[in-house]
Write a protein that holds these residues in place. Structure first.
Motif, PDB file in Angstrom:
ATOM      1  N   ASP A   4       0.832  -1.105   0.012  1.00 55.19           N
ATOM      2  CA  ASP A   4      -0.321   0.181  -0.287  1.00 55.19           C
ATOM      3  C   ASP A   4       0.885   1.575   0.179  1.00 55.19           C
ATOM      4  OD1 ASP A   4      -1.839  -1.621  -0.237  1.00 55.19           O
ATOM      5  OD2 ASP A   4      -2.343  -1.792   2.326  1.00 55.19           O
ATOM      6  N   GLN A   5       1.972   1.171  -0.224  1.00 58.59           N
ATOM      7  CA  GLN A   5       2.951   2.173  -0.486  1.00 58.59           C
ATOM      8  C   GLN A   5       3.435   2.773  -1.694  1.00 58.59           C
ATOM      9  OE1 GLN A   5       3.779   3.218   3.113  1.00 58.59           O
ATOM     10  NE2 GLN A   5       2.554   1.999   4.062  1.00 58.59           N
ATOM     11  N   GLN A   6       3.729   4.247  -1.413  1.00 62.12           N
ATOM     12  CA  GLN A   6       3.647   4.409  -2.891  1.00 62.12           C
ATOM     13  C   GLN A   6       5.058   4.157  -3.337  1.00 62.12           C
ATOM     14  OE1 GLN A   6       3.804   8.625  -2.747  1.00 62.12           O
ATOM     15  NE2 GLN A   6       1.332   8.877  -3.552  1.00 62.12           N
ATOM     16  N   VAL A   7       5.583   3.786  -4.455  1.00 61.19           N
ATOM     17  CA  VAL A   7       7.180   3.524  -5.383  1.00 61.19           C
ATOM     18  C   VAL A   7       7.153   4.347  -6.214  1.00 61.19           C
ATOM     19  CG1 VAL A   7       6.035   1.976  -7.201  1.00 61.19           C
ATOM     20  CG2 VAL A   7       8.148   1.257  -6.159  1.00 61.19           C
ATOM     21  N   GLY A   8       8.704   4.537  -6.906  1.00 64.29           N
ATOM     22  CA  GLY A   8       9.693   5.895  -7.752  1.00 64.29           C
ATOM     23  C   GLY A   8      10.046   4.831  -8.544  1.00 64.29           C
ATOM     24  N   ALA A   9      11.147   5.040  -8.990  1.00 63.73           N
ATOM     25  CA  ALA A   9      12.076   4.840 -10.195  1.00 63.73           C
ATOM     26  C   ALA A   9      12.988   5.395  -9.973  1.00 63.73           C
ATOM     27  CB  ALA A   9      11.145   4.718 -11.213  1.00 63.73           C
ATOM     28  N   CYS A  44       5.099  13.504 -11.403  1.00 66.38           N
ATOM     29  CA  CYS A  44       4.600  12.949 -11.880  1.00 66.38           C
ATOM     30  C   CYS A  44       3.027  12.817 -11.902  1.00 66.38           C
ATOM     31  CB  CYS A  44       4.501  11.455 -13.031  1.00 66.38           C
ATOM     32  SG  CYS A  44       5.973  12.059 -14.333  1.00 66.38           S
ATOM     33  N   GLY A  45       1.737  11.703 -12.597  1.00 66.98           N
ATOM     34  CA  GLY A  45       0.341  11.866 -12.226  1.00 66.98           C
ATOM     35  C   GLY A  45       0.125  10.889 -11.148  1.00 66.98           C
ATOM     36  N   ASN A  46      -0.880  11.545  -9.896  1.00 70.48           N
ATOM     37  CA  ASN A  46      -1.093   9.849  -8.844  1.00 70.48           C
ATOM     38  C   ASN A  46       0.036   9.822  -7.655  1.00 70.48           C
ATOM     39  OD1 ASN A  46      -3.979  10.129 -10.200  1.00 70.48           O
ATOM     40  ND2 ASN A  46      -3.024   8.481 -10.893  1.00 70.48           N
ATOM     41  N   GLY A  47       1.105  11.596  -8.194  1.00 73.02           N
ATOM     42  CA  GLY A  47       1.584  11.363  -6.845  1.00 73.02           C
ATOM     43  C   GLY A  47       2.488  10.718  -7.101  1.00 73.02           C
ATOM     44  N   THR A  48       2.978   9.867  -8.218  1.00 75.54           N
ATOM     45  CA  THR A  48       4.554   9.148  -7.942  1.00 75.54           C
ATOM     46  C   THR A  48       5.498   9.578  -9.019  1.00 75.54           C
ATOM     47  OG1 THR A  48       3.134   9.563 -10.382  1.00 75.54           O
ATOM     48  CG2 THR A  48       3.108   7.315  -9.187  1.00 75.54           C
TER      49      THR A  48
END
Length: 127
Positions: A4-9, A44-48
């Motif tokens: 359920d955590q955000q992830v980023g590249a 970017c979009g949706n907090g990503t």
């Protein structure tokens, strides 16, 4: 725990100034930390988001490193081509691009391009 955590590249860049220019001029993205010298942070979009850091290892991965979900791959490819982005053409068993765009067996569409640092980026359109 992580589902359920955000992830980023995280992407590598040999030349952070060159990467900043590419992402701004070609992709229309501006970093959240414009004064930094050794890394770039983008939203970017949706907090990503994604992070670019300076390293001599940039461009060595031979796999897709980041992808954007778009509503219309063909329109996005055309828009980016107008800005000078060059799309890759592939002809592998089970994957063939036409005019830079692949249509998967399930109807999804995808296109790939290299950034200024040799990282493989993609555009993806679901069905």
């Amino acid at each position: 725990m992580l589902k359920d955590q955000q992830v980023g590249a995280v992407l590598p860049a040999q030349d952070i100034a060159r990467a900043r220019a590419y992402y701004s001029e070609k992709l229309g993205l501006e970093p959240e930390n414009p004064d930094a010298n050794d890394n770039l942070q983008y939203r970017c979009g949706n907090g990503t988001g994604f992070f670019i850091y300076q390293t001599s290892n940039a461009g060595t991965a031979k796999n897709t490193q980041i992808g954007w979900m778009v509503d219309d791959v063909a329109a996005t490819v055309a828009e980016l081509r107008d800005k000078g982005v060059k799309f890759e053409d592939y002809d592998f068993p089970g994957l063939k691009t036409e005019n830079g765009i692949a249509t998967m067996p399930d109807g999804e569409k995808a296109a790939w391009f290299l950034d200024s640092e040799g990282n493989i980026l993609s555009l993806n359109q679901g069905i």
